[in-house]
Motif scaffolding. Structure first.
Motif, PDB file in Angstrom:
ATOM      1  N   HIS A  81      10.679 -31.467  25.104  1.00 53.21           N
ATOM      2  CA  HIS A  81       9.510 -31.512  25.990  1.00 53.21           C
ATOM      3  C   HIS A  81       8.368 -30.709  25.385  1.00 53.21           C
ATOM      4  O   HIS A  81       8.499 -29.506  25.159  1.00 53.21           O
ATOM      5  CB  HIS A  81       9.878 -30.938  27.365  1.00 53.21           C
ATOM      6  N   ILE A  82       7.259 -31.377  25.113  1.00 56.98           N
ATOM      7  CA  ILE A  82       6.033 -30.706  24.674  1.00 56.98           C
ATOM      8  C   ILE A  82       5.061 -30.702  25.849  1.00 56.98           C
ATOM      9  O   ILE A  82       4.702 -31.767  26.366  1.00 56.98           O
ATOM     10  CB  ILE A  82       5.401 -31.415  23.468  1.00 56.98           C
ATOM     11  N   LEU A  83       4.656 -29.527  26.267  1.00 57.98           N
ATOM     12  CA  LEU A  83       3.683 -29.386  27.360  1.00 57.98           C
ATOM     13  C   LEU A  83       2.343 -29.022  26.745  1.00 57.98           C
ATOM     14  O   LEU A  83       2.237 -28.024  26.022  1.00 57.98           O
ATOM     15  CB  LEU A  83       4.139 -28.311  28.339  1.00 57.98           C
ATOM     16  N   ILE A  84       1.320 -29.825  27.021  1.00 59.88           N
ATOM     17  CA  ILE A  84       0.003 -29.634  26.410  1.00 59.88           C
ATOM     18  C   ILE A  84      -0.977 -29.139  27.459  1.00 59.88           C
ATOM     19  O   ILE A  84      -1.126 -29.744  28.521  1.00 59.88           O
ATOM     20  CB  ILE A  84      -0.514 -30.950  25.799  1.00 59.88           C
ATOM     21  N   GLN A  85      -1.631 -28.016  27.142  1.00 54.56           N
ATOM     22  CA  GLN A  85      -2.649 -27.449  28.018  1.00 54.56           C
ATOM     23  C   GLN A  85      -3.998 -27.564  27.329  1.00 54.56           C
ATOM     24  O   GLN A  85      -4.331 -26.761  26.453  1.00 54.56           O
ATOM     25  CB  GLN A  85      -2.340 -25.980  28.319  1.00 54.56           C
ATOM     26  N   PRO A  86      -4.797 -28.585  27.654  1.00 53.96           N
ATOM     27  CA  PRO A  86      -6.097 -28.725  26.981  1.00 53.96           C
ATOM     28  C   PRO A  86      -7.013 -27.550  27.280  1.00 53.96           C
ATOM     29  O   PRO A  86      -6.959 -26.952  28.364  1.00 53.96           O
ATOM     30  CB  PRO A  86      -6.667 -30.017  27.582  1.00 53.96           C
ATOM     31  N   ASP A  87      -7.849 -27.204  26.301  1.00 52.22           N
ATOM     32  CA  ASP A  87      -8.886 -26.213  26.541  1.00 52.22           C
ATOM     33  C   ASP A  87      -9.842 -26.754  27.597  1.00 52.22           C
ATOM     34  O   ASP A  87     -10.213 -27.926  27.563  1.00 52.22           O
ATOM     35  CB  ASP A  87      -9.670 -25.927  25.253  1.00 52.22           C
ATOM     36  N   ARG A  88     -10.244 -25.905  28.511  1.00 50.98           N
ATOM     37  CA  ARG A  88     -11.148 -26.337  29.578  1.00 50.98           C
ATOM     38  C   ARG A  88     -12.576 -26.356  29.059  1.00 50.98           C
ATOM     39  O   ARG A  88     -13.064 -25.404  28.475  1.00 50.98           O
ATOM     40  CB  ARG A  88     -11.032 -25.411  30.785  1.00 50.98           C
ATOM     41  N   LEU A  89     -13.255 -27.465  29.295  1.00 53.28           N
ATOM     42  CA  LEU A  89     -14.641 -27.592  28.874  1.00 53.28           C
ATOM     43  C   LEU A  89     -15.611 -27.158  29.956  1.00 53.28           C
ATOM     44  O   LEU A  89     -16.712 -26.717  29.679  1.00 53.28           O
ATOM     45  CB  LEU A  89     -14.935 -29.042  28.486  1.00 53.28           C
ATOM     46  N   PHE A  90     -15.186 -27.312  31.219  1.00 52.84           N
ATOM     47  CA  PHE A  90     -16.050 -26.992  32.341  1.00 52.84           C
ATOM     48  C   PHE A  90     -15.261 -26.179  33.355  1.00 52.84           C
ATOM     49  O   PHE A  90     -14.041 -26.060  33.276  1.00 52.84           O
ATOM     50  CB  PHE A  90     -16.570 -28.273  33.015  1.00 52.84           C
ATOM     51  N   ASP A  91     -15.949 -25.632  34.332  1.00 56.27           N
ATOM     52  CA  ASP A  91     -15.288 -24.890  35.393  1.00 56.27           C
ATOM     53  C   ASP A  91     -14.884 -25.781  36.559  1.00 56.27           C
ATOM     54  O   ASP A  91     -14.262 -25.328  37.500  1.00 56.27           O
ATOM     55  CB  ASP A  91     -16.219 -23.778  35.921  1.00 56.27           C
ATOM     56  N   SER A  92     -15.275 -27.042  36.505  1.00 59.84           N
ATOM     57  CA  SER A  92     -14.915 -27.946  37.591  1.00 59.84           C
ATOM     58  C   SER A  92     -13.503 -28.460  37.379  1.00 59.84           C
ATOM     59  O   SER A  92     -12.851 -28.162  36.385  1.00 59.84           O
ATOM     60  CB  SER A  92     -15.899 -29.119  37.650  1.00 59.84           C
ATOM     61  N   GLY A  93     -13.012 -29.255  38.328  1.00 59.04           N
ATOM     62  CA  GLY A  93     -11.643 -29.745  38.261  1.00 59.04           C
ATOM     63  C   GLY A  93     -11.409 -30.607  37.042  1.00 59.04           C
ATOM     64  O   GLY A  93     -12.274 -31.340  36.600  1.00 59.04           O
ATOM     65  N   ASP A  94     -10.224 -30.487  36.456  1.00 61.03           N
ATOM     66  CA  ASP A  94      -9.925 -31.272  35.270  1.00 61.03           C
ATOM     67  C   ASP A  94      -8.482 -31.754  35.305  1.00 61.03           C
ATOM     68  O   ASP A  94      -7.763 -31.678  34.312  1.00 61.03           O
ATOM     69  CB  ASP A  94     -10.231 -30.502  33.987  1.00 61.03           C
ATOM     70  N   ALA A  95      -8.034 -32.239  36.463  1.00 55.27           N
ATOM     71  CA  ALA A  95      -6.706 -32.816  36.568  1.00 55.27           C
ATOM     72  C   ALA A  95      -6.586 -34.004  35.623  1.00 55.27           C
ATOM     73  O   ALA A  95      -7.531 -34.768  35.444  1.00 55.27           O
ATOM     74  CB  ALA A  95      -6.429 -33.257  38.006  1.00 55.27           C
ATOM     75  N   ILE A  96      -5.412 -34.157  35.001  1.00 54.79           N
ATOM     76  CA  ILE A  96      -5.168 -35.268  34.086  1.00 54.79           C
ATOM     77  C   ILE A  96      -4.416 -36.348  34.843  1.00 54.79           C
ATOM     78  O   ILE A  96      -3.243 -36.190  35.171  1.00 54.79           O
ATOM     79  CB  ILE A  96      -4.389 -34.792  32.853  1.00 54.79           C
ATOM     80  N   ASP A  97      -5.098 -37.440  35.131  1.00 58.25           N
ATOM     81  CA  ASP A  97      -4.536 -38.491  35.968  1.00 58.25           C
ATOM     82  C   ASP A  97      -4.293 -39.790  35.219  1.00 58.25           C
ATOM     83  O   ASP A  97      -3.898 -40.789  35.821  1.00 58.25           O
ATOM     84  CB  ASP A  97      -5.477 -38.784  37.148  1.00 58.25           C
ATOM     85  N   SER A  98      -4.531 -39.823  33.905  1.00 56.50           N
ATOM     86  CA  SER A  98      -4.373 -41.068  33.164  1.00 56.50           C
ATOM     87  C   SER A  98      -3.928 -40.763  31.742  1.00 56.50           C
ATOM     88  O   SER A  98      -4.535 -39.929  31.060  1.00 56.50           O
ATOM     89  CB  SER A  98      -5.693 -41.848  33.164  1.00 56.50           C
ATOM     90  N   VAL A  99      -2.859 -41.438  31.286  1.00 54.78           N
ATOM     91  CA  VAL A  99      -2.367 -41.278  29.917  1.00 54.78           C
ATOM     92  C   VAL A  99      -2.001 -42.639  29.347  1.00 54.78           C
ATOM     93  O   VAL A  99      -1.681 -43.582  30.086  1.00 54.78           O
ATOM     94  CB  VAL A  99      -1.145 -40.333  29.840  1.00 54.78           C
ATOM     95  N   ALA A 100      -2.044 -42.752  28.027  1.00 57.98           N
ATOM     96  CA  ALA A 100      -1.676 -43.998  27.349  1.00 57.98           C
ATOM     97  C   ALA A 100      -1.126 -43.642  25.979  1.00 57.98           C
ATOM     98  O   ALA A 100      -1.461 -42.599  25.398  1.00 57.98           O
ATOM     99  CB  ALA A 100      -2.879 -44.923  27.227  1.00 57.98           C
TER     100      ALA A 100
END
Length: 395
Positions: A81-100
């Motif tokens: 299991h690789i868990l990826i935590q993207p760097d935040r670009l903004f202070d607003s919400g950044d939930a990840i709801d789509s992957v391909a």
């Protein structure tokens, strides 16, 4: 003491799709940002007043030692299991709801999109590939990866109603595709009548088809109205009885199949007691199957004639947000991701395979099945924890 109450983003999943509530959503995002700042300040204060702890062993990581150092992938204690935590670009919400999962420039990659208005590309070890593709910080995105006119592309659907095409290097291809009047909830890339196309589904109750150059194909397909809402929540491209079709899931709890000319294939598929969030079309044990994930916590399966296959697959304890059909280690499976925070694998007969995958998050927004470097994987977008997971499935 200050108490702040903020809605869970996925509790706003369907509110978010309605532009009339955008101010409420952004207020929730700002509140979460305030909480993050306060939490950081309190932790810093605690660190200043607490004795220095003894050095501990560094956390293990699932990234191979040969990979370049990066704070992006984090250790999970599970070598698969690789868990990826993207760097935040903004202070607003950044939930990840789509992957391909797909290929860009001949290399296997994962693509992610969500509420932060940016698209990211990741290699099989969880390392970022190139720079994020920025759209708009107040836009949430749905993504797909595939080929158009012989070239690798990423396609994004936006809450602004636009659809965009990106080349393999992350550059926009032409102007945004316009026509939808409300949020685009799903995009797919595939072939219809031997031609590469994009299909998009929207809250404006329509499905649109676009050719490889981004030109509209025919008239928009209007969903068959049943119940109070026909919002299109998910689209997929496949074949039924040797014919190319589009499959669309609706908020009214139905699934509609369409011919390439926009004519419906039979009556809408029924069964789910509540809204459909995700659809997929593929093969299980040599027969074509349509799958749908619903707010009723179940996964539903229909055959090529639109008949329900057995009882719904039950086990999730909250809305099923996404489904995928594919192969894991040469075995046909259905994969489902739920707002209960887990991912379940089902065999071709509808039986659960092993224990649910649990990234310990509040909800799963999206799942995908594929291969990375020749190994079977499931990728999940992990909702409000702002992470995505790559799960390598042992043979």
């Amino acid at each position: 003491m200050i108490y702040l109450y903020v809605h869970n983003n996925q509790d706003l999943a369907y509110v978010r799709r309605d532009p009339r509530h955008r101010k409420d959503i952004m207020a929730a995002h700002r509140a979460r940002a305030i909480i993050a700042v306060l939490t950081t300040a309190l932790l810093s204060l605690a660190a200043c007043t607490s004795p220095t702890p003894a050095p501990s062993e560094p956390a293990t990581t699932t990234v191979p030692s040969s990979a370049s150092p990066s704070p992006t992938p984090t250790g999970t204690g599970d070598p698969n299991h690789i868990l990826i935590q993207p760097d935040r670009l903004f202070d607003s919400g950044d939930a990840i709801d789509s992957v391909a999962i797909g290929q860009l420039n001949g290399k296997d990659v994962v693509v992610s999109g969500g509420e932060n208005g940016d698209i990211r590309v990741w290699d099989p070890t969880g390392q970022p590939v190139g720079k994020p593709m920025l759209v708009d910080r107040q836009t949430y995105l749905r993504v797909a990866i595939g080929k158009l006119g012989g070239r690798d592309v990423i396609v994004s659907g936006e809450s602004s109603g636009k659809v965009r095409i990106w080349d393999a290097d992350g550059q926009p291809v032409g102007e945004p595709l316009t026509g939808h009047r409300r949020d685009v909830n799903s995009v797919a890339i595939g072939q219809l009548n031997g031609k590469d196309v994009i299909v998009s589904g929207s809250n404006d109750n329509t499905v649109r088809i676009w050719d490889a150059q981004g030109q509209p194909v025919g008239q928009p397909i209007t969903q068959v109205a049943m119940g109070s809402s026909s919002w299109v929540t998910s689209v997929a491209i496949g074949q039924l009885n040797g014919q190319d079709v589009i499959v669309a899931g609706n908020r009214n709890g139905t699934v509609q199949i369409w011919h390439t000319d926009g004519q419906p294939v039979g009556q809408p598929l029924t069964g789910p007691a509540h809204g459909v969030n995700g659809v997929a079309i593929g093969q299980l044990n040599g027969r074509v199957v349509i799958a749908a994930g619903s707010d009723d916590e179940n996964v539903w399966l229909w055959d090529a004639d639109g008949q329900l296959i057995g009882k719904p697959l039950s086990g999730h304890t909250y809305w099923v947000m996404s489904v995928a059909i594919g192969k894991l280690n040469d075995k046909d499976v259905v994969v489902s991701g739920s707002k209960d925070g887990t991912i379940r694998i089902w065999d071709a007969d509808g039986n659960p395979v092993g224990e649910p995958l649990d990234p310990r998050v509040d909800y799963i927004g999206s799942v995908a099945i594929g291969q990375l470097n020749g190994k079977s994987v499931i990728v999940s977008g992990n909702g409000n924890f702002k992470t995505l997971s790559i799960w390598y499935i042992p043979a």
